[in-house]
Write a protein that holds these residues in place. Sequence first.
Motif, PDB file in Angstrom:
ATOM      1  N   ARG A  59       3.326   5.970  -2.624  1.00  0.00           N
ATOM      2  CA  ARG A  59       4.524   6.726  -3.013  1.00  0.00           C
ATOM      3  C   ARG A  59       4.470   7.077  -4.509  1.00  0.00           C
ATOM      4  O   ARG A  59       4.759   8.208  -4.901  1.00  0.00           O
ATOM      5  CB  ARG A  59       5.762   5.883  -2.696  1.00  0.00           C
ATOM      6  N   GLU A  60       4.046   6.097  -5.306  1.00  0.00           N
ATOM      7  CA  GLU A  60       3.907   6.343  -6.751  1.00  0.00           C
ATOM      8  C   GLU A  60       2.847   7.412  -7.017  1.00  0.00           C
ATOM      9  O   GLU A  60       3.026   8.299  -7.847  1.00  0.00           O
ATOM     10  CB  GLU A  60       3.475   5.060  -7.470  1.00  0.00           C
ATOM     11  N   TYR A  61       1.730   7.280  -6.301  1.00  0.00           N
ATOM     12  CA  TYR A  61       0.611   8.218  -6.465  1.00  0.00           C
ATOM     13  C   TYR A  61       1.063   9.642  -6.150  1.00  0.00           C
ATOM     14  O   TYR A  61       0.830  10.584  -6.910  1.00  0.00           O
ATOM     15  CB  TYR A  61      -0.498   7.774  -5.525  1.00  0.00           C
ATOM     16  N   MET A  62       1.790   9.764  -5.053  1.00  0.00           N
ATOM     17  CA  MET A  62       2.255  11.078  -4.633  1.00  0.00           C
ATOM     18  C   MET A  62       3.258  11.633  -5.655  1.00  0.00           C
ATOM     19  O   MET A  62       3.188  12.816  -6.034  1.00  0.00           O
ATOM     20  CB  MET A  62       2.899  10.993  -3.253  1.00  0.00           C
ATOM     21  N   ALA A  63       4.144  10.776  -6.139  1.00  0.00           N
ATOM     22  CA  ALA A  63       5.147  11.220  -7.118  1.00  0.00           C
ATOM     23  C   ALA A  63       4.463  11.698  -8.395  1.00  0.00           C
ATOM     24  O   ALA A  63       4.826  12.728  -8.964  1.00  0.00           O
ATOM     25  CB  ALA A  63       6.121  10.084  -7.408  1.00  0.00           C
ATOM     26  N   GLU A  65      11.381   2.716   5.804  1.00  0.00           N
ATOM     27  CA  GLU A  65      11.395   2.299   4.393  1.00  0.00           C
ATOM     28  C   GLU A  65      10.613   3.290   3.526  1.00  0.00           C
ATOM     29  O   GLU A  65      11.021   3.610   2.418  1.00  0.00           O
ATOM     30  CB  GLU A  65      10.809   0.881   4.264  1.00  0.00           C
ATOM     31  N   PHE A  66       9.506   3.773   4.058  1.00  0.00           N
ATOM     32  CA  PHE A  66       8.648   4.639   3.239  1.00  0.00           C
ATOM     33  C   PHE A  66       8.658   6.092   3.721  1.00  0.00           C
ATOM     34  O   PHE A  66       7.848   6.890   3.264  1.00  0.00           O
ATOM     35  CB  PHE A  66       7.221   4.065   3.175  1.00  0.00           C
ATOM     36  N   ASP A  67       9.568   6.386   4.622  1.00  0.00           N
ATOM     37  CA  ASP A  67       9.825   7.761   5.023  1.00  0.00           C
ATOM     38  C   ASP A  67       8.580   8.472   5.554  1.00  0.00           C
ATOM     39  O   ASP A  67       8.173   9.514   5.031  1.00  0.00           O
ATOM     40  CB  ASP A  67      10.416   8.542   3.840  1.00  0.00           C
ATOM     41  N   ALA A  87       0.827  -1.215   0.000  1.00  0.00           N
ATOM     42  CA  ALA A  87       0.000   0.000   0.000  1.00  0.00           C
ATOM     43  C   ALA A  87       0.857   1.259   0.000  1.00  0.00           C
ATOM     44  O   ALA A  87       0.581   2.222  -0.720  1.00  0.00           O
ATOM     45  CB  ALA A  87      -0.930  -0.005   1.208  1.00  0.00           C
ATOM     46  N   TRP A  88       1.919   1.238   0.816  1.00  0.00           N
ATOM     47  CA  TRP A  88       2.797   2.433   0.855  1.00  0.00           C
ATOM     48  C   TRP A  88       3.513   2.627  -0.477  1.00  0.00           C
ATOM     49  O   TRP A  88       3.726   3.772  -0.922  1.00  0.00           O
ATOM     50  CB  TRP A  88       3.819   2.329   1.990  1.00  0.00           C
TER      51      TRP A  88
END
Lengths: 433, 452
Positions: free
Chosen positions: B221-225, B277-279, B216-217
């Motif tokens: 992360r992709e979505y946010m990028a 890992e996902f900051d 999910a993270w």
Amino acid sequence: MSFIRSSVARTMGHFLAGCVLSAFSVAANAATIVITNAKVATQTNAGVIDNATVVVNDGEVSYVGSGASAPSVGGDAQTVDAGGHWLTPGLIVSDTQLGAVEIGAEATTRDSGVEEFSMGPAFELRYALNPASVLFGTTRASGITTAVVSPRAANDPLAGTGLAISLRDTLDPSQLILSDRLAMFGGVGPRYADYVGGSRGALVVRLREALTAAKRFSPTRYRADDNGYTSSDMAALKRWLDSGAPLALEVNQASQILQAIALADEFDLELIVTGGVEGWKVAKELAAASVPVVLDPMDNIPVDFDRLGARLDNAALLHKAGVTIAFRSENTHNAGWIRQGGGIAVVNGLPFEAALAAITSAPAEIWGLKNRGSVARGNVADLVLWSGDPLEVTTHAERVMIDGVWMTLDNRQERLLERYRDMGNTVTPFGFR
Amino acid sequence: MLRKILFQSLVLAVASTAQADPYDSTYTQRQAPAYVISNATILTGEGERLDGAEIVLAGGKIVSLGAVGASVVPANAVKIDGTGKWITPGLIDVHSHLGDYPAPSVKSTADGNEVTSPNTAQVWAEHSVWPQDPQFPLALAGGVTTLQILPGSANLFGGRGVTLKNVPSRTVQGMKFPGAKHSLKMACGENPKRVYGSQGKAPGTRMGNMAGYRAAWAKAREYMAAQDLAADDDDKKAPDYSLQLETLAGVLRGEILVHNHCYRADEMANMIELAKEFDYKITAFHHAVESYKIADLLAQENICSALWSDWWGFKLEAFDAVEQNVALVDAAGACAIVHSDSERGIQRLNQDAARSMAAARRMGREVDEAHAITWVTRNAAQALGIDDRTGTLTVDKAADVVIWNQNPLSVYAQAEQVFIDGYRYFEREKRRPVTDFELHQTVHGQGTGGAR
């Protein structure tokens, strides 16, 4: 014993039911122990005695009174200076699953009631009792020395017979049990109605039918489809009816409490109400019928439509009306919360003495536990020395005595604490602490 | 002075009713007289205790605090004799389900756990809150002025939590703490794997839990990028709007606080690795029965632990409880909070804090009342990101104040008066909010005054 009505037979039956297994010998209690300078809540007519001395001999209390009048004892007696602290009878918690549940959500450790099999009155907790449960250690450390262990029905309005146990340090279950058929437990709330089709109307009919049939039950002539109960259920009902042991019903709604009183009256049963959230509404009727109530003073939430009348002064109002009350805890693991419940009841109008009684002498009376729940000559020496007010959340049990023996207060939580309390220790690995 | 105060309140009222976004808070501070409470013992929530002190509330704020007579008291201020009384900040519960699991607790009111998928980051707890839950006024009678309502813990991602003021309101928007961030409720351990594993779905194990979070993270992360790229470059198309990913991306952007249901020490350590890992930042572990085993790690990572004093044993991951959990976390220099997750416990958070204080003393650690109260005030406010406005008795902070009949770290303590933004919402035996549901029920009107 205000709640016991006049039937001598029933009283005798109760007495017998309460004493079946209590006459056994305790090995390590021969020493004489003298506790001086204690503030003793005797839970007898003697009330609270300051600067008191209590002498314990052979597991029993042999003297309680002023230090000045205390008998002299031999030189080998152990003397403990209580430092003016409270000394109470060992606490008695009503309506727990102690010894029958290790971990609430873990079915393999939960033996407090049948879940996927039809058994009602015949269910017997004594076969499930596990004296090795780590809860005995933590519960003792909380000042509890006696517990009523009640079955939890999963599919029948009658859940079976419960136990009274002592929190002795033993691995022999039979040595824990003070009474193996203390009472028949059941209930008439909405959950119980679900077992008989969803209506309280069916529930009372069902109970009457079973009780009527049990009276004339004969194993040779009984057919299981007569009323849905197996022969062993009916035999258990008959045995219980003949013993005169009480009927403990979980009932909260005021109108249903009245139904329970009527049912008990019809069958000449000694009734104990557990739950009793709306008891205050029918306090007069409960008092008139001499029915005691086992309740949790923290039950002030209208959890369901049977408990809309929940309020914090339920205990105070019942007591004021003359009803004998005892306290239970929401959680077996936190049985010690009965002390907090007591404090909360006091804040909401219950006299302090009555709150202390509700976790000592009153449950002894309600459940027919002879020679317990008070500090008196000849009583079992179950005693707790407290760091302060026994109903206060900031106090703890400093010493706990059962059968005249000081118990170790070590328990699994203490071991965990010792293992992890020093994060600065880099020498000894945690697994070796 | 009074005119100035009135003017300030008006400005506040206007400011907080100007709606920027759907679902925003519509809470308005109520007009109230100024109050001066004198000769009381004051626990500031900052760890200090002031004896025989005075506090002045006006315009919804604390305007002074200190020695009696040292402050300028507004004309017409209502004088309250605080002799023998103790004063604390309003208590804050960081873990509640009031309104989502209201009383009566029947099927038709069970709205706290969206048990339909292991990831329901898209649901918002506030959309289940029933403001007429009779449990709100009970919590108020226990001195609770602010509470976080969280979704349940059946799912890896349960959804967004919301911070409410404990005020009577027809709508949940009218209770929302203005400007408070949303939270994301995450859950470790037994619950998600039991709920979904028993249906033959993922997760069915603790490693399945971890894989579920990581997947999910990664997506978030992709979505946010992609969103960031689209914002910078008109040629790039923004990703399809996803309610679920908006919540997770909100965490990655630091706009949403992570409140993580997690009992076991080893699982908390895994969650800390996951956050690295996902900051993202974990604000608090909730329940955290084993926090004491990794108190040093929690201090190092600056993560709060929201704890019970002694509730235990209801499941295996709650088996290793110690009564000194709060004390040990606190002693390690980590942020310790006493929380309830209970409609009963929320009524007596002060008593739970008292029990933890006593447990600390039993192990030889001196903790006084002034410090213990921080576990249910300042530290809780920090974990909700509202400590600039409430949680301590500090000049210019909200007048969220409780007057207790005695030392609140006691079973015999009762909240006598409770103020929220300077308005007196509770006065024992005299005045308390009554919910619609309670009307004409036979609780009141008999007995000794009708307080539940």
